[in-house]
Motif scaffolding. Structure first.
Motif, PDB file in Angstrom:
ATOM      1  N   ASP A  25      81.759 -39.476  15.922  1.00 25.96           N
ATOM      2  CA  ASP A  25      82.515 -38.399  16.730  1.00 25.96           C
ATOM      3  C   ASP A  25      82.719 -38.761  18.032  1.00 25.96           C
ATOM      4  O   ASP A  25      81.622 -39.395  18.709  1.00 25.96           O
ATOM      5  CB  ASP A  25      81.731 -37.082  16.652  1.00 25.96           C
ATOM      6  N   GLU A  26      83.790 -38.819  18.539  1.00 22.31           N
ATOM      7  CA  GLU A  26      84.195 -39.304  19.866  1.00 22.31           C
ATOM      8  C   GLU A  26      85.390 -38.737  20.438  1.00 22.31           C
ATOM      9  O   GLU A  26      86.404 -38.553  19.503  1.00 22.31           O
ATOM     10  CB  GLU A  26      84.250 -41.084  19.825  1.00 22.31           C
ATOM     11  N   ILE A  27      85.407 -38.345  21.779  1.00 23.73           N
ATOM     12  CA  ILE A  27      86.520 -38.025  22.371  1.00 23.73           C
ATOM     13  C   ILE A  27      86.762 -38.942  23.768  1.00 23.73           C
ATOM     14  O   ILE A  27      85.747 -38.912  24.279  1.00 23.73           O
ATOM     15  CB  ILE A  27      86.572 -36.495  22.848  1.00 23.73           C
ATOM     16  N   TYR A  80      94.816 -40.468  24.821  1.00 18.36           N
ATOM     17  CA  TYR A  80      93.644 -39.920  24.232  1.00 18.36           C
ATOM     18  C   TYR A  80      93.243 -40.325  22.877  1.00 18.36           C
ATOM     19  O   TYR A  80      94.195 -40.743  22.015  1.00 18.36           O
ATOM     20  CB  TYR A  80      93.817 -38.239  24.263  1.00 18.36           C
ATOM     21  N   ILE A  82      90.574 -39.433  19.491  1.00 21.15           N
ATOM     22  CA  ILE A  82      89.668 -38.193  19.091  1.00 21.15           C
ATOM     23  C   ILE A  82      89.228 -38.442  17.707  1.00 21.15           C
ATOM     24  O   ILE A  82      90.034 -38.880  16.704  1.00 21.15           O
ATOM     25  CB  ILE A  82      90.393 -36.968  19.195  1.00 21.15           C
ATOM     26  N   CYS A  84      86.885 -37.008  14.826  1.00 21.24           N
ATOM     27  CA  CYS A  84      86.173 -35.987  14.485  1.00 21.24           C
ATOM     28  C   CYS A  84      86.615 -35.668  13.006  1.00 21.24           C
ATOM     29  O   CYS A  84      87.530 -36.195  12.503  1.00 21.24           O
ATOM     30  CB  CYS A  84      86.598 -34.655  15.208  1.00 21.24           C
ATOM     31  N   HIS A  87      90.566 -33.869  12.046  1.00 20.24           N
ATOM     32  CA  HIS A  87      91.556 -34.436  12.977  1.00 20.24           C
ATOM     33  C   HIS A  87      93.024 -33.705  13.178  1.00 20.24           C
ATOM     34  O   HIS A  87      93.591 -33.877  14.157  1.00 20.24           O
ATOM     35  CB  HIS A  87      91.891 -35.880  12.497  1.00 20.24           C
ATOM     36  N   ALA A  90      92.362 -31.320  15.784  1.00 18.59           N
ATOM     37  CA  ALA A  90      92.089 -31.905  17.068  1.00 18.59           C
ATOM     38  C   ALA A  90      93.432 -32.207  17.746  1.00 18.59           C
ATOM     39  O   ALA A  90      93.649 -32.476  18.863  1.00 18.59           O
ATOM     40  CB  ALA A  90      91.212 -33.252  16.857  1.00 18.59           C
ATOM     41  N   ALA A  94      94.838 -31.194  21.417  1.00 23.23           N
ATOM     42  CA  ALA A  94      95.014 -32.140  22.383  1.00 23.23           C
ATOM     43  C   ALA A  94      96.739 -32.097  22.686  1.00 23.23           C
ATOM     44  O   ALA A  94      97.113 -32.242  24.073  1.00 23.23           O
ATOM     45  CB  ALA A  94      94.819 -33.474  21.738  1.00 23.23           C
TER      46      ALA A  94
END
Length: 98
Positions: A25-27, A80, A82, A84, A87, A90, A94
């Protein structure tokens, strides 16, 4: 440090990474100083996606689908990334922000 980027090309950024090290997980959101730098930043994000895959494929294989479905997009000067579980949600979130 995760992206190995030239900060001179970035106006603002925020990167949030899962602290446990056992999840992908990363943003990350980057506002570039110039529209000309957006494609270069997208390339950097793609490299980060590949790095996450390489790191997790053997370590925590259940995490790799999240990375494979990562959201990578740009609008205007923003890029961006993301990673997660959901998706699709997300991406919708976004896109509504940018």
């Amino acid at each position: 440090r995760y992206y190995g980027i030239d900060l001179e090309a970035i106006e603002e950024y925020e990167v949030l990474v899962c602290a446990t090290g056992a999840a992908t997980d990363e943003i990350a959101v980057f506002k570039m100083k110039s529209q000309d730098d957006v494609e270069d930043m997208r390339d950097v994000v793609l490299e980060r996606k590949e790095e996450l895959y390489d790191r997790f494929v053997d370590y925590v294989p259940d995490e790799t689908p999240k990375g494979n479905n990562a959201v990578i997009s740009s609008k205007g000067k923003y890029v961006y990334f993301i990673v997660c579980e959901d998706h699709k949600a997300a991406k919708e979130a976004a896109e509504s922000c940018f």
